[in-house]
Design an enzyme around this catalytic site. Sequence first.
Site, short mmCIF file in Angstrom:
data_model
loop_
_atom_site.label_atom_id
_atom_site.label_comp_id
_atom_site.label_asym_id
_atom_site.label_seq_id
_atom_site.Cartn_x
_atom_site.Cartn_y
_atom_site.Cartn_z
N LYS A 118 0.46 3.59 15.70
CA LYS A 118 1.17 3.66 14.41
C LYS A 118 2.66 3.63 14.69
O LYS A 118 3.10 4.05 15.77
CB LYS A 118 0.82 4.98 13.70
N ASP A 147 2.09 -0.34 5.90
CA ASP A 147 1.71 1.01 5.49
C ASP A 147 2.68 1.36 4.35
O ASP A 147 3.28 0.46 3.75
CB ASP A 147 1.82 2.00 6.67
#
Length: 444
Positions: free
Chosen positions: A126, A166
Amino acid sequence: MSYVDEVYERVIRENPSQPEFHQAVHEVLDSLRPVIDRGEAAYRRDAILERITMPERQLLFRVPWVDDSGSVQVNNAFRVQFSSAIGPYKGGIRLHPSVNLGIIKFLGFEQVFKNALTGLPIGGGKGGSDFDPKGKSDREIMAFCQSFMTELHKYIGADTDVPAGDIGTGAREIGYMYGQYKRLTGLCSGVLTGKGIACGGSPVRREATGYGLLYLTQEMLKANGHQLAGKTIAISGAGNVAIYAAQKAQQLGAKVITFSDSAGWIYDPEGVDVALLRRVKEERRTSLTAYAAERSSAVYHEGRGVFTVKCDIALPCATQNELLLCDAKALAANGCIAVAEGANMPVTAEAAEYLSGSGVLFAPGKAANAGGVAVSALEMSQNAQRLHWTFEEVDNKLQNIMSGIFTAIDSAAREYGMPGNYAAGANIAGFLKVAAAMREQGVV
Ligand code: NDP
Ligand code: 2IT
């Protein structure tokens, strides 16, 4: 002290001031106890839990860019390459002022298990930055994205680490990042997913997380003797996940009566007008008051409140820890039968415990929102083959993947004596796959 408790204490000690990371690790490790009990000595000898909770690599860098007034701005940026046990690091990039290393580590950790559940060969990672895209001009967004990629491109690649969208990162931002990656490296590769269709993106990637959430919810309801059609749904969030969750829910015959953003929320008892919501949020990028102004059935409220509305199903699709214990109590009291996490860890630990104690079905984000990353992996496949599949082909694959995920988490929960505990089932099924891959690859 048990092996699980020892490792959890070590995580707390070695990662101070990262409460979201502690929360995510605690939730997983706690549900792995029955698995570890079946072979504690071997797990301990191989240090599986220490390794699975420690990222392989953590990158921190600064991102300088020039704003529209000519001043230089600087942001903090992160990429956490958590686990490559089953494939290249894969996971989104979050652009939001709340981003810090602990948030990115919690998201990267969750991603490892989620990606394993998809059944596709992708590891977990991430990234993100505390850059706030809100109110920025298009030129400022491009300046940030180009500078961000100027540093990040050294560490990513189609076979090593493949970022995606995201919160705050959609097709526009991915486009600017992809353009800069290509310019710096000369490579037209599948190094990012969530690209626009014109530059190698996959059909259904935009819709994938929301659609997948509904496919998984439908499977969970069916397995428990309910059906989605005719149900009333409360959704939070008004971004990529929320919009396409609402669209698919209505296509499947349910009625969505709420959505929200960071300023307020909408109650629309007639059912959400998804086309209007898209115009307000995707095109105009403006406040939800604009939705209420154009729709007579809708009421706008400031602050939070989505989960106080009577509904059959709640789909939190905004951000972590947004559904609190008081919300769980209100949902249960109002007869809600199911909660499925569209966002990552939107339900607090206390709220999740209350829901399961009240007999409310609960689908954890690792399983319920895995459709996004699953279609990202399908985008990687298409890019690698230089092919482009149709919307129907990808949508069919997504449905099969979500149904496979439900079967996997349902069976794991049963096998370990916790039928219906899909949170534990997801953690266990994801863990078993990653742990097996780690063992096969030796001490790395
Ligand atoms: P978007 O940026 O498109 O939308 C986020 C939405 O949530 C916006 O409505 C935003 O409101 C609201 N929101 C964000 N942060 C906060 C906050 N701190 N408090 C209140 N509201 C907030 O993001 P996505 O829809 O892509 O992501 C939503 C969630 O889903 C995240 O948890 C993400 O990690 C998760 N997810 C996303 C996937 C994807 O493919 N995009 C895949 C799997 C999970 P506002 O507009 O006012 O900021
Ligand atoms: O949380 C997530 O799964 C995402 N933001 C999507 C990740 C991806 O690589 O598509």
